[in-house]
Motif scaffolding. Structure first.
Motif, PDB file in Angstrom:
ATOM      1  N   GLY A   2     103.789  43.827-110.721  1.00  0.00           N
ATOM      2  CA  GLY A   2     104.917  44.155-109.905  1.00  0.00           C
ATOM      3  C   GLY A   2     106.337  44.517-110.898  1.00  0.00           C
ATOM      4  O   GLY A   2     106.310  44.142-111.988  1.00  0.00           O
ATOM      5  N   ILE A   3     107.321  44.966-110.163  1.00  0.00           N
ATOM      6  CA  ILE A   3     108.563  45.014-111.053  1.00  0.00           C
ATOM      7  C   ILE A   3     109.654  44.110-109.957  1.00  0.00           C
ATOM      8  O   ILE A   3     109.652  43.996-108.655  1.00  0.00           O
ATOM      9  N   ASN A   4     110.349  43.377-110.816  1.00  0.00           N
ATOM     10  CA  ASN A   4     111.446  42.305-110.261  1.00  0.00           C
ATOM     11  C   ASN A   4     112.685  42.393-110.712  1.00  0.00           C
ATOM     12  O   ASN A   4     113.035  43.504-111.519  1.00  0.00           O
ATOM     13  N   GLU A   5     113.529  41.661-110.199  1.00  0.00           N
ATOM     14  CA  GLU A   5     114.947  41.648-110.360  1.00  0.00           C
ATOM     15  C   GLU A   5     115.218  41.464-111.980  1.00  0.00           C
ATOM     16  O   GLU A   5     116.051  42.164-112.531  1.00  0.00           O
ATOM     17  N   MET A   6     114.263  40.691-112.391  1.00  0.00           N
ATOM     18  CA  MET A   6     114.549  40.222-113.921  1.00  0.00           C
ATOM     19  C   MET A   6     114.210  41.397-114.596  1.00  0.00           C
ATOM     20  O   MET A   6     114.725  41.620-115.766  1.00  0.00           O
ATOM     21  N   ASP A   7     113.161  42.139-114.389  1.00  0.00           N
ATOM     22  CA  ASP A   7     112.658  43.262-115.202  1.00  0.00           C
ATOM     23  C   ASP A   7     113.723  44.341-115.433  1.00  0.00           C
ATOM     24  O   ASP A   7     114.060  44.777-116.225  1.00  0.00           O
ATOM     25  N   VAL A   8     114.530  44.607-114.415  1.00  0.00           N
ATOM     26  CA  VAL A   8     115.619  45.642-114.001  1.00  0.00           C
ATOM     27  C   VAL A   8     116.848  45.102-115.084  1.00  0.00           C
ATOM     28  O   VAL A   8     117.464  45.938-115.653  1.00  0.00           O
ATOM     29  N   GLU A   9     117.058  43.659-114.719  1.00  0.00           N
ATOM     30  CA  GLU A   9     118.177  43.066-115.485  1.00  0.00           C
ATOM     31  C   GLU A   9     117.894  43.013-117.124  1.00  0.00           C
ATOM     32  O   GLU A   9     118.847  43.407-117.876  1.00  0.00           O
ATOM     33  N   VAL A  10     116.704  42.949-117.555  1.00  0.00           N
ATOM     34  CA  VAL A  10     116.270  42.776-118.882  1.00  0.00           C
ATOM     35  C   VAL A  10     116.431  44.285-119.376  1.00  0.00           C
ATOM     36  O   VAL A  10     117.005  44.581-120.827  1.00  0.00           O
ATOM     37  N   LEU A  29     108.633  43.542-122.770  1.00  0.00           N
ATOM     38  CA  LEU A  29     109.578  42.521-122.483  1.00  0.00           C
ATOM     39  C   LEU A  29     109.841  42.430-120.772  1.00  0.00           C
ATOM     40  O   LEU A  29     110.697  41.652-120.481  1.00  0.00           O
ATOM     41  N   SER A  30     108.802  42.955-120.064  1.00  0.00           N
ATOM     42  CA  SER A  30     109.159  43.026-118.785  1.00  0.00           C
ATOM     43  C   SER A  30     107.792  42.790-117.991  1.00  0.00           C
ATOM     44  O   SER A  30     106.670  43.097-118.439  1.00  0.00           O
ATOM     45  N   GLY A  31     107.780  42.342-116.771  1.00  0.00           N
ATOM     46  CA  GLY A  31     106.594  42.340-116.022  1.00  0.00           C
ATOM     47  C   GLY A  31     106.009  40.807-116.022  1.00  0.00           C
ATOM     48  O   GLY A  31     105.821  40.090-117.021  1.00  0.00           O
ATOM     49  N   PHE A  32     105.987  40.021-114.824  1.00  0.00           N
ATOM     50  CA  PHE A  32     105.372  38.705-114.770  1.00  0.00           C
ATOM     51  C   PHE A  32     104.559  38.486-113.723  1.00  0.00           C
ATOM     52  O   PHE A  32     103.966  37.292-113.378  1.00  0.00           O
ATOM     53  N   GLU A  33     104.086  39.313-112.896  1.00  0.00           N
ATOM     54  CA  GLU A  33     103.342  39.341-111.779  1.00  0.00           C
ATOM     55  C   GLU A  33     102.319  40.370-111.934  1.00  0.00           C
ATOM     56  O   GLU A  33     102.555  41.766-112.183  1.00  0.00           O
ATOM     57  N   TYR A  37     100.580  35.125-112.250  1.00  0.00           N
ATOM     58  CA  TYR A  37     101.944  34.970-112.354  1.00  0.00           C
ATOM     59  C   TYR A  37     102.507  34.340-113.526  1.00  0.00           C
ATOM     60  O   TYR A  37     102.395  33.047-113.819  1.00  0.00           O
ATOM     61  N   SER A  38     102.726  35.334-114.842  1.00  0.00           N
ATOM     62  CA  SER A  38     102.842  34.687-115.854  1.00  0.00           C
ATOM     63  C   SER A  38     104.367  33.896-115.940  1.00  0.00           C
ATOM     64  O   SER A  38     105.206  34.377-115.301  1.00  0.00           O
ATOM     65  N   PRO A  39     104.369  32.537-116.458  1.00  0.00           N
ATOM     66  CA  PRO A  39     105.357  31.870-116.385  1.00  0.00           C
ATOM     67  C   PRO A  39     106.807  32.591-116.748  1.00  0.00           C
ATOM     68  O   PRO A  39     106.880  33.189-117.967  1.00  0.00           O
ATOM     69  N   VAL A  40     107.648  32.762-115.670  1.00  0.00           N
ATOM     70  CA  VAL A  40     108.653  33.672-115.770  1.00  0.00           C
ATOM     71  C   VAL A  40     109.816  33.526-117.240  1.00  0.00           C
ATOM     72  O   VAL A  40     109.972  34.497-117.550  1.00  0.00           O
ATOM     73  N   LEU A  41     109.880  32.209-117.366  1.00  0.00           N
ATOM     74  CA  LEU A  41     110.898  32.155-118.443  1.00  0.00           C
ATOM     75  C   LEU A  41     110.340  32.078-120.022  1.00  0.00           C
ATOM     76  O   LEU A  41     111.138  32.379-120.899  1.00  0.00           O
ATOM     77  N   ASN A  42     108.988  31.554-120.026  1.00  0.00           N
ATOM     78  CA  ASN A  42     108.447  31.627-121.352  1.00  0.00           C
ATOM     79  C   ASN A  42     106.922  32.101-121.425  1.00  0.00           C
ATOM     80  O   ASN A  42     106.148  31.812-122.473  1.00  0.00           O
ATOM     81  N   GLY A  43     106.574  32.918-120.493  1.00  0.00           N
ATOM     82  CA  GLY A  43     105.245  33.479-120.673  1.00  0.00           C
ATOM     83  C   GLY A  43     105.080  34.825-121.194  1.00  0.00           C
ATOM     84  O   GLY A  43     106.151  35.395-121.250  1.00  0.00           O
ATOM     85  N   PRO A  44     103.960  35.493-121.387  1.00  0.00           N
ATOM     86  CA  PRO A  44     103.609  36.796-121.857  1.00  0.00           C
ATOM     87  C   PRO A  44     104.168  37.759-120.776  1.00  0.00           C
ATOM     88  O   PRO A  44     103.727  37.421-119.459  1.00  0.00           O
ATOM     89  N   ARG A  45     104.758  38.797-121.239  1.00  0.00           N
ATOM     90  CA  ARG A  45     104.869  39.734-120.200  1.00  0.00           C
ATOM     91  C   ARG A  45     103.722  40.766-120.072  1.00  0.00           C
ATOM     92  O   ARG A  45     102.782  40.797-120.927  1.00  0.00           O
ATOM     93  N   VAL A  46     103.603  41.239-118.901  1.00  0.00           N
ATOM     94  CA  VAL A  46     102.445  41.972-118.296  1.00  0.00           C
ATOM     95  C   VAL A  46     102.412  43.321-118.234  1.00  0.00           C
ATOM     96  O   VAL A  46     101.771  43.988-117.564  1.00  0.00           O
ATOM     97  N   HIS A  47     103.695  43.985-118.423  1.00  0.00           N
ATOM     98  CA  HIS A  47     103.593  45.566-118.279  1.00  0.00           C
ATOM     99  C   HIS A  47     103.081  46.106-119.303  1.00  0.00           C
ATOM    100  O   HIS A  47     103.311  46.885-120.397  1.00  0.00           O
ATOM    101  N   ALA A  48     101.609  45.741-119.636  1.00  0.00           N
ATOM    102  CA  ALA A  48     100.829  46.341-120.630  1.00  0.00           C
ATOM    103  C   ALA A  48      99.324  46.424-120.247  1.00  0.00           C
ATOM    104  O   ALA A  48      98.953  45.800-118.957  1.00  0.00           O
ATOM    105  N   GLN A  49      98.415  46.989-120.947  1.00  0.00           N
ATOM    106  CA  GLN A  49      97.005  46.878-120.364  1.00  0.00           C
ATOM    107  C   GLN A  49      96.517  45.651-120.744  1.00  0.00           C
ATOM    108  O   GLN A  49      95.384  45.345-119.710  1.00  0.00           O
ATOM    109  N   PHE A  50      96.677  44.930-121.433  1.00  0.00           N
ATOM    110  CA  PHE A  50      96.047  43.500-121.543  1.00  0.00           C
ATOM    111  C   PHE A  50      97.403  42.418-121.669  1.00  0.00           C
ATOM    112  O   PHE A  50      98.476  42.638-122.122  1.00  0.00           O
ATOM    113  N   ALA A  51      97.050  41.282-121.228  1.00  0.00           N
ATOM    114  CA  ALA A  51      98.038  40.140-121.161  1.00  0.00           C
ATOM    115  C   ALA A  51      97.133  38.898-121.411  1.00  0.00           C
ATOM    116  O   ALA A  51      96.088  38.748-120.480  1.00  0.00           O
TER     117      ALA A  51
END
Length: 312
Positions: free
Chosen positions: A37-45, A64-68, A89-103
């Protein structure tokens, strides 16, 4: 190696990079991400925001983006088995970002996807559906005799708030673009206000719950339109700290929409609501990861209907 999305705040753009596949630590599952997914935080980053969090993300790499997400587990854990389709849902403030093939994601943040849900539906429901459940089942459970105002009712969170409030028998008034009236009513809203032509709050309003997804109001502004024990919920926890303090000495209450992390039990509740049809995935559009900038721009466009997704 894997393909991943790297956003550049300096140019407010993104590019595809090749980076090593992450190695899961104890308690983590390696997930091959299919949809995110894309979220507000991704756009702000991408626009240069969340500097402290971005500094921490950069220590793990350029993503740097993606957490669901939805995807396929490629390693096993205590409950998850390799080969299972999973949502998380990767923990939003300290989890790995998931806009990638693997996380590599904590096992506590993922759940096996029910067979009745597609990957796209699972990813579309994850964060915003979880938030709707938190608000309408924990913060302010509504009864059939009560009423709810959802501002931003066609957006990613707003649509699920409408669906869930309506399923509880509450009377739902939705605020959205005039072009989205029929679609929002189909989600369960009984009354509709077009933001182009009518104020969200009107004389005589007395809602038991006001959900302000754009965070354009404040507790002080919303309080006259709340019932005596009503609640105002904003999407921005920092925009109205004075309102939160003011609500502590009022019969009316204030709350915020921010899911910092999740759990298997919360994800299970979300999956149950999706399986029984109470929550229905609302997908505005799906873009390939190579078109990420178009997806980010679409997210920022007013008038969309539901979630914007990236196909990884």
């Amino acid at each position: 190696m894997m393909r991943a999305l790297a956003v550049d705040p300096a140019t407010q753009s993104s590019r595809i990079v090749d980076v090593p596949v992450p190695k899961p630590k104890p308690g983590q599952i390696l997930v091959e991400v299919t949809v995110a997914g894309i979220n507000e935080m991704d756009v702000e980053v991408r626009a240069g925001g969340w500097a402290a969090q971005v500094k921490r993300f950069r220590r793990d790499g350029p993503v740097l983006s993606g957490f669901e997400f939805a995807g396929i587990a490629r390693t096993s854990g205590k409950c998850i088995r390799a080969g299972q389709r999973v949502m998380g849902y990767s923990p939003v403030l300290n989890g790995p970002r998931v806009h990638a093939q693997f996380a590599a994601v904590p096992e506590s943040s993922i759940l096996a996807i029910p067979d009745s849900l597609s990957d796209e539906s699972a990813a579309a429901l994850c964060v915003m559906g979880l938030t709707a459940v938190e608000v309408l089942e924990r913060l302010c459970p509504l009864s059939p005799a009560q009423s709810c105002l959802v501002i931003g009712a066609a957006g990613g969170f707003g649509v699920y708030a409408v669906q869930l409030a309506a399923s509880r028998g509450a009377r739902v008034t939705a605020v959205a673009s005039a072009a989205n009236e029929s679609w929002v009513r189909a989600q369960g809203a009984q009354e509709f206000r077009a933001y182009e032509t009518a104020p969200a709050l009107q004389p005589g309003d007395a809602y038991d719950l006001i959900i302000d997804t754009p965070a354009h109001l404040s507790f002080r502004a919303a309080a006259p339109s709340l019932s005596r024990s009503g609640m105002y919920v904003s999407s921005n926890p920092t925009s109205d700290l004075a309102g939160l303090a003011r609500s502590s000495i009022s019969s009316r209450r204030a709350g915020f929409l921010m899911m910092l992390k999740t759990s298997p039990s919360r994800l299970t509740r979300l999956a149950d609501l999706a399986e029984n049809g109470t929550l229905r995935a609302a997908i505005d559009s799906v873009f390939d990861i190579s078109e990420a900038d178009k997806a980010f721009d679409r997210f920022a466009t007013r008038g969309k209907q539901g979630r914007v997704l990236l196909r990884i």
